[in-house]
Design a protein around this motif. Sequence first.
Motif, PDB file in Angstrom:
ATOM      1  N   GLU A  33       0.821  -1.220   0.000  1.00 51.26           N
ATOM      2  CA  GLU A  33       0.000   0.000   0.000  1.00 51.26           C
ATOM      3  C   GLU A  33       0.850   1.263   0.000  1.00 51.26           C
ATOM      4  N   ALA A  34       1.880   1.317   0.823  1.00 49.10           N
ATOM      5  CA  ALA A  34       2.714   2.524   0.900  1.00 49.10           C
ATOM      6  C   ALA A  34       3.353   2.837  -0.447  1.00 49.10           C
ATOM      7  N   LEU A  35       3.794   1.826  -1.162  1.00 49.28           N
ATOM      8  CA  LEU A  35       4.390   2.053  -2.483  1.00 49.28           C
ATOM      9  C   LEU A  35       3.337   2.441  -3.512  1.00 49.28           C
ATOM     10  N   GLU A  42      -3.333   3.539  -8.966  1.00 45.16           N
ATOM     11  CA  GLU A  42      -4.739   3.371  -8.629  1.00 45.16           C
ATOM     12  C   GLU A  42      -5.343   2.251  -9.455  1.00 45.16           C
ATOM     13  N   LYS A  43      -5.898   2.581 -10.614  1.00 42.68           N
ATOM     14  CA  LYS A  43      -6.605   1.563 -11.382  1.00 42.68           C
ATOM     15  C   LYS A  43      -5.782   1.047 -12.557  1.00 42.68           C
ATOM     16  N   ASP A  44      -5.473   1.916 -13.508  1.00 46.77           N
ATOM     17  CA  ASP A  44      -4.783   1.490 -14.723  1.00 46.77           C
ATOM     18  C   ASP A  44      -3.275   1.599 -14.544  1.00 46.77           C
ATOM     19  N   LEU A  45      -2.586   0.473 -14.771  1.00 48.00           N
ATOM     20  CA  LEU A  45      -1.141   0.408 -14.599  1.00 48.00           C
ATOM     21  C   LEU A  45      -0.481   0.016 -15.913  1.00 48.00           C
ATOM     22  N   THR A  46       0.764   0.428 -16.064  1.00 48.59           N
ATOM     23  CA  THR A  46       1.586   0.027 -17.199  1.00 48.59           C
ATOM     24  C   THR A  46       2.858  -0.591 -16.651  1.00 48.59           C
ATOM     25  N   VAL A  47       3.204  -1.776 -17.154  1.00 46.92           N
ATOM     26  CA  VAL A  47       4.430  -2.453 -16.758  1.00 46.92           C
ATOM     27  C   VAL A  47       5.422  -2.282 -17.903  1.00 46.92           C
ATOM     28  N   GLU A  55       9.388  -1.891 -14.363  1.00 48.71           N
ATOM     29  CA  GLU A  55       8.861  -0.737 -13.632  1.00 48.71           C
ATOM     30  C   GLU A  55       7.348  -0.759 -13.762  1.00 48.71           C
ATOM     31  N   VAL A  56       6.665  -0.385 -12.700  1.00 47.06           N
ATOM     32  CA  VAL A  56       5.208  -0.325 -12.703  1.00 47.06           C
ATOM     33  C   VAL A  56       4.822   1.133 -12.566  1.00 47.06           C
TER      34      VAL A  56
END
Length: 85
Positions: A33-35, A42-47, A55-56
Amino acid sequence: ARPSITACRSARSFFASASDQPLDRQGRVQIPEALRRYAGLEKDLTVVGVADHIEVWATPTWQTVAAEADEYYAEIEEALSEDGI
């Protein structure tokens, strides 16, 4: 040679929030959670694959970073072509 005091302090600060995270039962990595808060995830992530690690990114942030990188590389390409390279 030993690293400088500044380098040691920077590394300590940077890596202080690192932690091992096991895969869950579905093979997913849980991001603490802290990271998530720190990175604005939040919702949409890119790896993104970067050499020897991933990297996220929050997708909107990544889109901004990628656009800035595209502009930077376009400027380099233009400068090189002006010089006949």
